[in-house]
Design a protein around this motif. Sequence first.
Motif, PDB file in Angstrom:
ATOM      1  N   SER A 289       6.063  -7.146 -11.722  1.00  0.00           N
ATOM      2  CA  SER A 289       6.410  -6.212 -13.057  1.00  0.00           C
ATOM      3  C   SER A 289       7.376  -5.466 -12.804  1.00  0.00           C
ATOM      4  CB  SER A 289       5.833  -7.070 -13.624  1.00  0.00           C
ATOM      5  OG  SER A 289       4.708  -6.370 -13.978  1.00  0.00           O
ATOM      6  N   SER A 290       6.789  -4.602 -12.384  1.00  0.00           N
ATOM      7  CA  SER A 290       7.465  -3.559 -12.264  1.00  0.00           C
ATOM      8  C   SER A 290       7.412  -2.314 -10.696  1.00  0.00           C
ATOM      9  CB  SER A 290       6.724  -2.282 -13.138  1.00  0.00           C
ATOM     10  OG  SER A 290       5.497  -1.965 -13.319  1.00  0.00           O
ATOM     11  N   THR A 291       7.836  -1.690 -10.439  1.00  0.00           N
ATOM     12  CA  THR A 291       8.078  -1.097  -9.341  1.00  0.00           C
ATOM     13  C   THR A 291       6.609  -0.261  -9.423  1.00  0.00           C
ATOM     14  OG1 THR A 291      10.551  -0.207  -9.545  1.00  0.00           O
ATOM     15  CG2 THR A 291       9.162   0.815  -7.862  1.00  0.00           C
ATOM     16  N   GLU A 292       6.226   0.406  -9.964  1.00  0.00           N
ATOM     17  CA  GLU A 292       4.823   1.013  -9.833  1.00  0.00           C
ATOM     18  C   GLU A 292       4.187   0.211  -9.430  1.00  0.00           C
ATOM     19  OE1 GLU A 292       1.774   4.096 -10.031  1.00  0.00           O
ATOM     20  OE2 GLU A 292       4.352   4.365  -9.663  1.00  0.00           O
ATOM     21  N   ALA A 293       4.067  -1.311 -10.041  1.00  0.00           N
ATOM     22  CA  ALA A 293       2.764  -2.150 -10.250  1.00  0.00           C
ATOM     23  C   ALA A 293       2.640  -2.548  -8.395  1.00  0.00           C
ATOM     24  CB  ALA A 293       3.044  -2.828 -11.441  1.00  0.00           C
ATOM     25  N   ALA A 294       4.190  -2.937  -8.751  1.00  0.00           N
ATOM     26  CA  ALA A 294       4.508  -3.292  -6.545  1.00  0.00           C
ATOM     27  C   ALA A 294       4.041  -1.686  -5.688  1.00  0.00           C
ATOM     28  CB  ALA A 294       6.218  -3.363  -6.916  1.00  0.00           C
ATOM     29  N   ARG A 295       4.166  -0.577  -6.387  1.00  0.00           N
ATOM     30  CA  ARG A 295       4.233   0.066  -4.849  1.00  0.00           C
ATOM     31  C   ARG A 295       2.436   0.161  -5.405  1.00  0.00           C
ATOM     32  NH1 ARG A 295       0.800   4.928  -5.181  1.00  0.00           N
ATOM     33  NH2 ARG A 295       1.232   4.971  -7.770  1.00  0.00           N
ATOM     34  N   ARG A 296       0.953  -0.182  -6.110  1.00  0.00           N
ATOM     35  CA  ARG A 296       0.076  -0.761  -6.489  1.00  0.00           C
ATOM     36  C   ARG A 296      -0.305  -1.117  -5.405  1.00  0.00           C
ATOM     37  NH1 ARG A 296       0.761   1.132 -11.750  1.00  0.00           N
ATOM     38  NH2 ARG A 296      -0.015  -0.752 -12.845  1.00  0.00           N
ATOM     39  N   LEU A 297       0.089  -1.854  -5.045  1.00  0.00           N
ATOM     40  CA  LEU A 297       0.012  -3.885  -4.326  1.00  0.00           C
ATOM     41  C   LEU A 297      -0.099  -2.997  -3.264  1.00  0.00           C
ATOM     42  CD1 LEU A 297       2.422  -6.050  -5.944  1.00  0.00           C
ATOM     43  CD2 LEU A 297      -0.567  -6.097  -6.224  1.00  0.00           C
ATOM     44  N   LEU A 298      -0.110  -1.747  -2.335  1.00  0.00           N
ATOM     45  CA  LEU A 298      -0.068  -1.231  -1.335  1.00  0.00           C
ATOM     46  C   LEU A 298      -1.792  -1.236  -0.453  1.00  0.00           C
ATOM     47  CD1 LEU A 298       3.012   0.982  -0.677  1.00  0.00           C
ATOM     48  CD2 LEU A 298       3.239  -1.494   0.200  1.00  0.00           C
ATOM     49  N   ALA A 299      -2.357  -1.099  -1.784  1.00  0.00           N
ATOM     50  CA  ALA A 299      -3.560  -0.783  -1.511  1.00  0.00           C
ATOM     51  C   ALA A 299      -4.140  -1.787  -1.533  1.00  0.00           C
ATOM     52  CB  ALA A 299      -4.360  -0.328  -2.720  1.00  0.00           C
ATOM     53  N   PRO A 300      -4.662  -3.448  -2.048  1.00  0.00           N
ATOM     54  CA  PRO A 300      -4.878  -4.406  -1.556  1.00  0.00           C
ATOM     55  C   PRO A 300      -4.273  -4.925  -0.374  1.00  0.00           C
ATOM     56  CG  PRO A 300      -3.893  -4.712  -3.964  1.00  0.00           C
ATOM     57  CD  PRO A 300      -3.515  -3.394  -3.436  1.00  0.00           C
ATOM     58  N   LEU A 301      -3.308  -4.633  -0.411  1.00  0.00           N
ATOM     59  CA  LEU A 301      -2.582  -4.637   1.056  1.00  0.00           C
ATOM     60  C   LEU A 301      -3.329  -4.470   2.631  1.00  0.00           C
ATOM     61  CD1 LEU A 301      -0.144  -6.666   2.691  1.00  0.00           C
ATOM     62  CD2 LEU A 301       1.298  -4.752   2.193  1.00  0.00           C
ATOM     63  N   ALA A 302      -3.383  -3.434   2.201  1.00  0.00           N
ATOM     64  CA  ALA A 302      -4.416  -2.822   3.366  1.00  0.00           C
ATOM     65  C   ALA A 302      -5.732  -3.366   4.065  1.00  0.00           C
ATOM     66  CB  ALA A 302      -4.514  -0.936   3.319  1.00  0.00           C
ATOM     67  N   VAL A 303      -6.358  -3.583   2.722  1.00  0.00           N
ATOM     68  CA  VAL A 303      -7.863  -4.710   2.610  1.00  0.00           C
ATOM     69  C   VAL A 303      -7.625  -6.105   3.058  1.00  0.00           C
ATOM     70  CG1 VAL A 303      -9.252  -5.335   1.292  1.00  0.00           C
ATOM     71  CG2 VAL A 303      -8.273  -3.359   0.780  1.00  0.00           C
TER      72      VAL A 303
END
Length: 428
Positions: A289-303
């Motif tokens: 819902s925000s740019t910072e929240a979207a950036r944090r999704l990169l960690a679970p994406l790697a998993v």
Amino acid sequence: MSRSTRSTRTALKDRIPGGRDGRRMLVIGFIDKCGTGLWSTAMALYFTFVTGLDLGQVGLLIAVSGAAGIAGAPLGGRLADRFPLVRVIIGTQLLRAAALLALLTTDDYLLLVLFSAAGALPDRATNVLTKLYAARVAGPDRVRYQAVNRTTSNIGWTLGGLGAAAALAVGSTTAFHLLLVGDALSYLVMAALTLRCAEPPAPTTSRVAAASTDATPAAKPSNPWRDRGFLRFTAADSVFFLHDSILQVALPLWIVHATEAPVGLAPLLMVVNSALVVIFQVPLSRFGSSTEAARRLLAPLAVLFTVGTLALTVSALGGRTLAVAALITAAVVLTFAEMIHTIASWEISVALAPDDAQGAYLGVHGLAQSTQRFVGPLLMTGLVSAGPLAWPFLGAVLVGTSAVQNRLVRRRLPEPSLSVAKVTVSEH
């Protein structure tokens, strides 16, 4: 109509961002995917059985069309910054219809290649233009809007594919022609509906506003081709988009050539992919819902990429039961990676785009997906040929790309609250 029915309908409308025009554009997107599902499923067979091309000619035609389509995204974005967005969208829809109908007029190979390439340009441009429209009409709810759009698009694609399957069961030349005409008609219907959409408010350029306040000339619009940070972001995103080729190209080939799983599992996994997107894409959108929240999704994406690629390796270790279980795991996990990446990519790409060149920036970002669609299938066939150890290597590349992307976005947006404020103004 009862009061409860009216209130329920109102509640449903409130849950879809973008107002009346946003909802109308969702319907247009649904029709688009219905038509595309009709034609894309049968395209290769049309060129084989109706126009009489051999396998090599069909492959070259599709490759040339894909290469031509790469230019569509930046071209569409640039036009959207210079002309009214609604008119540009209508223009691409009419061009898609014309290029498709032109295929009916000839069996000449060079003309077929030319018409296919001409249709690929507006096709890839439309994808960027509709995202740009969503960014402008949905405002701060653009991530949710795009999630709803992906959900309805998957439903439309499925319905179109079922229609194509019914026509292909007939197998006549007339049936193939009807599929092609049906897709072309969908573009004409879309153009008529788009005429009823209001032009969304263009972004107010913060740099221009500041310049006018200081009584100085307006700054020249930003150029994404000179923005090295944004180009790096786009290049990394093209690596993430490989999930598309993994699911659609590599998975079926891997099942046939490297595992003991039944061949019939491949289409079932595609059904699972579509069903998961329909069920979970909108609920997952709240995590971006925000740019910072979207950036944090990169960690679970790697998993998710790690688990998915390792599951593909395990599927080749032997045994039918193990293969089926590992392949289902890979399909499910990689589908969630697809959904998470879509959320993060959409939010961050809009946040990184300056207001004075939003179309140009999103057009360049569209190269990530267009390039992957051209290069991805070639890379996947190579990985399938390389054997099980190729998948952990790909997983490591994707994890490394996640780390690089995370650092890059953090540098570009050092203050998360600033990026949210920038892109939640009414002009989006």
